[in-house]
Design an enzyme around this catalytic site. Structure first.
Site, PDB file in Angstrom:
ATOM      1  N   ASP A  96      -6.163 -47.393  -5.722  1.00  0.00           N
ATOM      2  CA  ASP A  96      -6.962 -47.122  -4.534  1.00  0.00           C
ATOM      3  C   ASP A  96      -7.476 -48.380  -3.845  1.00  0.00           C
ATOM      4  O   ASP A  96      -7.988 -48.323  -2.736  1.00  0.00           O
ATOM      5  CB  ASP A  96      -8.157 -46.247  -4.903  1.00  0.00           C
ATOM      6  CG  ASP A  96      -9.129 -46.966  -5.832  1.00  0.00           C
ATOM      7  OD1 ASP A  96      -8.713 -47.296  -6.953  1.00  0.00           O
ATOM      8  OD2 ASP A  96     -10.278 -47.210  -5.447  1.00  0.00           O
ATOM      9  N   TYR A 122      -8.332 -59.028  -5.338  1.00  0.00           N
ATOM     10  CA  TYR A 122      -8.234 -59.418  -6.744  1.00  0.00           C
ATOM     11  C   TYR A 122      -7.572 -60.786  -6.941  1.00  0.00           C
ATOM     12  O   TYR A 122      -7.664 -61.364  -8.031  1.00  0.00           O
ATOM     13  CB  TYR A 122      -7.456 -58.361  -7.532  1.00  0.00           C
ATOM     14  CG  TYR A 122      -8.275 -57.152  -7.897  1.00  0.00           C
ATOM     15  CD1 TYR A 122      -8.922 -57.051  -9.123  1.00  0.00           C
ATOM     16  CD2 TYR A 122      -8.423 -56.099  -7.009  1.00  0.00           C
ATOM     17  CE1 TYR A 122      -9.670 -55.951  -9.465  1.00  0.00           C
ATOM     18  CE2 TYR A 122      -9.181 -54.976  -7.327  1.00  0.00           C
ATOM     19  CZ  TYR A 122      -9.802 -54.907  -8.557  1.00  0.00           C
ATOM     20  OH  TYR A 122     -10.558 -53.810  -8.888  1.00  0.00           O
TER      21      TYR A 122
END
Length: 443
Positions: free
Chosen positions: A172, A266
């Site tokens: 997600d 990330y």
């Protein structure tokens, strides 16, 4: 409305994300009708707290939908069309160790990245494979929509160990970032954009974003990101935990490395390792934020619903990933051909990358699953980073399959978050000690 109604099993029924998924399913009953929802978890006590509240919610809003919860796979998986899986083996107690053990050695401590992600992956593989095997026995025609983390390692394991399974691995996080893009651009919905993206899970880049008429939106986004990262002035963003706000702000430094693309958040953990460690609290990590935040909030809301006997004005909320998983189920159920970002076997979609790598790219989704779109060749910078990271993921799966200490040591050493083999061994030994109840025996 289509006459077909679907049966859903949510594996990981005790998760704090389960109420959000159920709410999203209920919000889309007209376009994706549901006849039954079953919760499955191996932790009966935790699941019951969530399930009793969800039972009240369903009774009040859609009493015609059958609802049950169980710890017995023979009850959970028969007569199911979709299994929505979001399991967390070891729960948050183990996540806390995943984060704090690497930080003890001044290495990034993160749930899905670096040694923490590797440790979590070693726990998740067996749990996901177990669910696949239950489905093969009780529901061979069902699709498993899996967003159990770390998705990259799980995807590598499932495609290698259960190559014929009807499983689609999803994440997600890009959805949340695209929602930020839409806010930056002044759009009402991320679905007003057409995005091209490639990479590995939690390790990728947007290369093109246009509107539905084909107008290039990247210049406006890049101008904003250069100064602000992905920080947006919305109510949703203001309620994010401090660690997430910092991650969205740090994007501007990751973006500076390659201004031709927009990065996944990330990448901070792989490209700004020293910054991450310096700004981490070794005694209070993201796991503690979640345990003291979301965990308490959702279970308190569930308790209040049960005590009051009503879900009216309840504290449950729909989550980003809930909308994504319902879209995916609907695309398969009704063969819609919707374009979605999924984790799939490369097979030439990225022309100059490993054919058997599990990559995250746009796909067209219909009743037979995802059809990956061609991304062409990728630049040397991204290719080099991805080759290193995909090798880590492959080594982890080999270590789990073979019970190999050596290969797991190699995997941790190869991670870009780890400075040396010596440090990798110290981290591995500490992680192995606390993970013995969950990992295969290593030799």
């Amino acid at each position: 409305m289509n006459e077909k109604k679907f049966s859903i099993t949510i594996a990981g029924g005790g998760s704090t994300f389960t109420p959000g998924i159920i709410l999203m399913l209920l919000d889309h009953m007209e376009t994706f009708p549901i006849r039954r929802i079953k919760l499955y978890d191996n932790d009966a006590e935790r699941q019951e707290k969530i399930a009793k509240a969800c039972e009240i919610l369903l009774r009040e809003r859609f009493p015609e939908v059958q609802f049950s919860y169980t710890t017995d796979p023979a009850e959970a998986f028969p007569d199911t069309d979709f299994v929505m899986a979001h399991i967390r083996v070891g729960k948050y107690a183990m996540r806390e160790l995943d984060e704090k053990i690497p930080l003890k050695y001044d290495v990034v401590g993160q749930e899905t990245c670096g040694p923490g992600g590797i440790a979590y992956g070693m726990r998740s593989i067996g749990g996901v494979i177990e669910i696949i095997d239950y489905m093969e026995k009780y529901a061979p025609n069902a699709w498993m929509l899996n967003y159990s983390n770390p998705a990259a390692i799980v995807a590598e394991a499932t495609t290698r160990l259960r190559p014929n399974a009807k499983i689609i691995n999803i994440c997600d996080m890009p959805i949340g970032i695209e929602r930020s893009f839409a806010s930056i651009l002044g759009l009402k919905d991320r679905k007003e954009m057409i995005c091209r993206y490639y990479g590995l899970n939690h390790f990728g880049w947007w290369t093109s974003i246009t509107d539905k008429e084909g107008n290039d939106l990247m210049p406006q986004l890049k101008a904003y990101v250069k100064d602000n990262g992905y920080v947006v002035n919305t109510v949703d963003f203001q309620h994010k935990d401090p660690s997430w706000k910092d991650t969205y702000q740090k994007v501007k430094d990751v973006y500076a490395l390659d201004p031709d693309t927009l990065p996944n958040t990330y990448l901070k953990y792989y490209l700004c390792q020293d910054y991450v460690v310096k700004h981490s609290d070794k005694n209070y990590t993201r796991a503690n934020e979640v345990m003291n935040g979301r965990e308490k909030e959702v279970f308190s809301a569930a308790k209040e619903i049960v005590e009051k006997g009503t879900a009216e004005n309840c504290g449950f909320h729909v989550d980003n990933h809930a909308s994504f998983i319902v879209d995916l189920a609907r695309a398969i159920a009704f063969n819609t051909g919707e374009r979605m970002l999924l984790i799939v076997r490369n097979d030439g979609a990225i022309a100059n990358f490993d054919s058997d790598a599990m990559v995250e790219i746009p796909c067209i989704v219909g009743k037979n699953g995802p059809e990956p779109l061609s991304m062409g060749n990728i630049p040397t910078f991204q290719k080099g980073l991805m080759e290193q990271q995909v090798s880590v993921e492959k080594l982890v799966v080999e270590a789990w399959t073979e019970g190999s200490y050596q290969k797991l040591w190699q995997a941790i050493t190869l991670s870009k978050t780890v400075p040396s083999g010596e440090v990798a061994k110290k981290i591995l030994d500490d992680l192995y000690e606390v993970n013995k109840p969950y990992w295969p025996e290593l030799k």
